[in-house]
Design a protein around this motif. Structure first.
Motif, mmCIF file in Angstrom:
data_model
loop_
_atom_site.group_PDB
_atom_site.id
_atom_site.type_symbol
_atom_site.label_atom_id
_atom_site.label_comp_id
_atom_site.label_asym_id
_atom_site.label_seq_id
_atom_site.Cartn_x
_atom_site.Cartn_y
_atom_site.Cartn_z
ATOM 1 N N PHE A 168 18.830 4.516 -13.551
ATOM 2 C CA PHE A 168 18.979 5.865 -13.031
ATOM 3 C C PHE A 168 18.643 5.845 -11.543
ATOM 4 N N PRO A 169 19.233 6.743 -10.753
ATOM 5 C CA PRO A 169 19.143 6.606 -9.296
ATOM 6 C C PRO A 169 18.029 7.397 -8.625
ATOM 7 N N GLU A 170 17.038 7.845 -9.381
ATOM 8 C CA GLU A 170 16.011 8.681 -8.761
ATOM 9 C C GLU A 170 15.142 7.904 -7.764
ATOM 10 N N VAL A 171 14.505 8.649 -6.889
ATOM 11 C CA VAL A 171 13.538 8.053 -5.969
ATOM 12 C C VAL A 171 12.315 7.558 -6.746
ATOM 13 N N PHE A 172 11.897 8.341 -7.731
ATOM 14 C CA PHE A 172 10.754 7.980 -8.580
ATOM 15 C C PHE A 172 11.226 7.892 -10.033
ATOM 16 N N PRO A 173 11.922 6.815 -10.409
ATOM 17 C CA PRO A 173 12.484 6.717 -11.758
ATOM 18 C C PRO A 173 11.431 6.349 -12.798
ATOM 19 N N ASN A 174 11.761 6.585 -14.064
ATOM 20 C CA ASN A 174 10.915 6.127 -15.149
ATOM 21 C C ASN A 174 10.923 4.602 -15.183
ATOM 22 N N LEU A 175 9.765 4.008 -15.392
ATOM 23 C CA LEU A 175 9.683 2.561 -15.531
ATOM 24 C C LEU A 175 10.008 2.123 -16.958
ATOM 25 N N ALA A 176 9.752 2.998 -17.925
ATOM 26 C CA ALA A 176 10.126 2.733 -19.314
ATOM 27 C C ALA A 176 11.454 3.427 -19.598
ATOM 28 N N SER A 177 12.206 2.895 -20.542
ATOM 29 C CA SER A 177 13.513 3.470 -20.852
ATOM 30 C C SER A 177 13.374 4.911 -21.317
ATOM 31 N N PRO A 178 14.163 5.828 -20.732
ATOM 32 C CA PRO A 178 14.104 7.221 -21.164
ATOM 33 C C PRO A 178 14.947 7.485 -22.406
ATOM 34 N N PHE A 179 15.709 6.492 -22.856
ATOM 35 C CA PHE A 179 16.575 6.668 -24.017
ATOM 36 C C PHE A 179 15.776 6.575 -25.317
ATOM 37 N N HIS A 180 16.290 7.194 -26.369
ATOM 38 C CA HIS A 180 15.705 7.077 -27.702
ATOM 39 C C HIS A 180 15.769 5.618 -28.147
ATOM 40 N N PRO A 181 14.723 5.092 -28.776
ATOM 41 C CA PRO A 181 14.714 3.666 -29.155
ATOM 42 C C PRO A 181 15.894 3.257 -30.024
ATOM 43 N N ASP A 182 16.425 4.177 -30.828
ATOM 44 C CA ASP A 182 17.526 3.846 -31.738
ATOM 45 C C ASP A 182 18.890 4.239 -31.183
#
Length: 538
Positions: A278-292
């Motif tokens: 994702f292109p944010e300046v401060f993106p999530n370091l862990a995946s934001p998607f559902h594990p499944d």
């Protein structure tokens, strides 16, 4: 092949490749090949700062879907242009950037303006190189055009030492060959992708400018409708999906990863097309998607697939051909069409919201939209963009271009470049008061060449985006609200944009009351030559 200096041969190559304009700011080490301009049909567009040159080339390349040619002056000119080159790289603009150099023979001298120009350019370009042999000048230029125009497109810097260009050149001139990248995935891959996406009940589509680059808007719409999935823009700065379509969800934020997470976290089938995530300046370091979640990523840029977060299927192929095949396969696997729409929490398509009081900018944009249908908009309004886009919603491919990459100042020069690429269509650029001052010199260029575009300064007297970002930062850090830093305030003294425009030969007017709107819109649409409109924004 006949012999002529390299400084003459390069103009023959430019002609063979169909270049119309060179955007630049001249310097002594480029004097030889600039002097040879008089013998060619190439028009040199003089700018008063290198950021304007690159910004105009960026707008020209995007609106014209062709390479933009830029000339920069050695280390100092390249240094001035770095911020705008970064934007071009992030946005995938195909630019060919020529940087002057005193000469290979002076490499050991550490002379005035000497620097590692290739090293300076490398972080903000797709490719950077230096010509060191007189027999390879045109070869390197053709390679630069091909590299810039081959997806993923981007700016290419070519350093041209003066002594190399002064030497005899015997190279033949031939048009550059741009390879076709219209490749489609094999049917078995398409079938696998379709089945994975159909398995989910809470489907989601994330798209970026790779869709527009491929001209795949129609195919994307067909796939979204087959899936019954909302479509969200990710780093989307062109018309990749009709914002008036019932499945349009909106645009993800560019600053904080929590915005993206709120949209994607409950989706169980995700199709990503033509963007990185994702292109944010401060993106999530862990995946934001559902594990499944079943995640499919389609892009011509293999480096972006699975770069930050894992995907189940990565497809390096042309978005247009891939989406067309996918739409047909979805219909084959489920001919009855999509079931009831089941959108992930937070990912539902936008619904009409209660109308808020319309400000001056919103009224101006709405009035403009009511008067003209074929308007080309270059948007750098930033925090004022929602008002602009409410009145001028991006719906038709090739008629909307937005700032990207984080560099300020592209609004005015970008609109100028777009107008040169689309001379028969009305062009309006929107910019902020703070952003405009990065490249206000572009108005002089507009007047010099009589470029018939309009520029709207959304004037709130502040760096308002910093206010919004600081509010969120304070909330996250538990800091109590208090006055914003004085450094965010652009008032005291107020900037007289109309007077600045007039001083550089561009007509300027102000919109301060509702009664000013109609006259301003009339001027935008009927007054010949460039025009600046200073609109008060609360």
């Amino acid at each position: 092949m006949h012999s002529r200096p390299g400084r003459v041969a390069i103009h023959e190559q430019f002609a063979a490749d169909g270049f119309e304009y060179m955007f630049g700011n001249p310097g002594t080490v480029e004097q030889g090949f600039l002097d040879a301009l008089g013998e060619s049909d190439l028009q040199y567009v003089l700018t008063l700062h290198e950021t304007v040159a690159v910004g105009m080339a960026d707008g020209y390349a995007r609106a014209g879907q062709r390479p933009g040619l830029v000339q920069l002056h050695s280390s100092v000119g390249l240094g001035n242009a770095v911020g705008m080159l970064y934007q071009a790289k992030r946005g995938g603009s195909p630019l060919v950037v020529l940087v002057g150099d005193a000469g290979v023979r002076y490499d050991a001298m550490d002379a005035q303006m000497a620097a590692d120009l290739v090293g300076m350019a490398r972080p903000v370009t797709k490719h950077a190189t230096r010509v060191t042999d007189p027999s390879s000048v045109l070869r390197v230029l053709r390679r630069a055009v091909r590299t810039a125009m081959t997806p993923p497109c981007g700016p290419v810097v070519v350093v041209l030492p003066a002594d190399v260009l002064d030497a005899p050149n015997h190279e033949p001139v031939v048009p550059t060959t741009i390879p076709s990248t219209r490749v489609a995935p094999e049917p078995a891959v398409v079938a696998d992708v379709a089945s994975r996406l159909l398995e989910g009940e809470r489907r989601l589509v994330l798209v970026g400018d790779g869709v527009a680059a491929a001209g795949a808007q129609r195919e994307l719409t067909a796939v979204a409708e087959q899936l019954g999935a909302p479509v969200w823009g990710v780093n989307s700065s062109e018309v990749n999906f009709d914002t008036g379509h019932r499945l349009y969800g909106g645009e993800l934020g560019h600053m904080f990863g929590s915005v993206s997470e709120g949209v994607v976290r409950d989706a169980d089938s995700v199709l990503i097309v033509g963007t990185y995530v994702f292109p944010e300046v401060f993106p999530n370091l862990a995946s934001p998607f559902h594990p499944d979640a079943r995640i499919v990523h389609v892009d011509l840029d293999a480096a972006e697939i699975g770069k930050n977060f894992p995907v189940d299927v990565g497809v390096v192929a042309d978005p247009k051909l891939t989406l067309a095949a996918l739409a047909a396969e979805l219909w084959r696997q489920r001919p009855a069409g999509p079931g009831p729409d089941r959108f992930p929490a937070g990912a539902e398509p936008r619904r009409p919201e209660p109308a808020e009081p319309e400000g001056l900018l919103g009224r101006f944009a709405r009035a403009l939209g009511e008067r003209v249908e074929d308007l080309v908009v270059f948007d750098e309004a930033l925090t004022a963009s929602p008002e602009v886009l409410q009145g001028l919603p991006p719906r038709y491919p090739g008629r909307f271009f937005q700032t990207r990459g984080g560099s300020l100042g592209v609004g005015i020069p970008g609109a100028l470049g777009a107008k040169l690429a689309r001379p028969d269509e009305p062009v309006v650029g929107f910019t902020g008061d703070g952003a405009s001052m990065y490249t206000i010199q572009a108005l002089w260029t507009a007047a010099r060449y009589g470029i018939d575009a309009a520029f709207v300064v959304c004037n709130n007297g502040r760096y308002r985006l910093l206010d919004h970002n600081l509010e969120q930062y304070r909330a996250e850090q538990g800091v109590a609200p208090h006055d914003f830093p004085e450094a965010f305030d652009l008032r005291g003294p107020d900037i007289g944009f109309a007077e600045l425009a007039e001083a550089m030969g561009v007509a300027g007017l102000r919109v301060r009351t509702c009664g000013d709107v109609d006259a301003a819109v009339e001027a935008v649409l009927t007054r010949p030559g460039p025009l600046l409109v200073d609109v008060a924004v609360e």
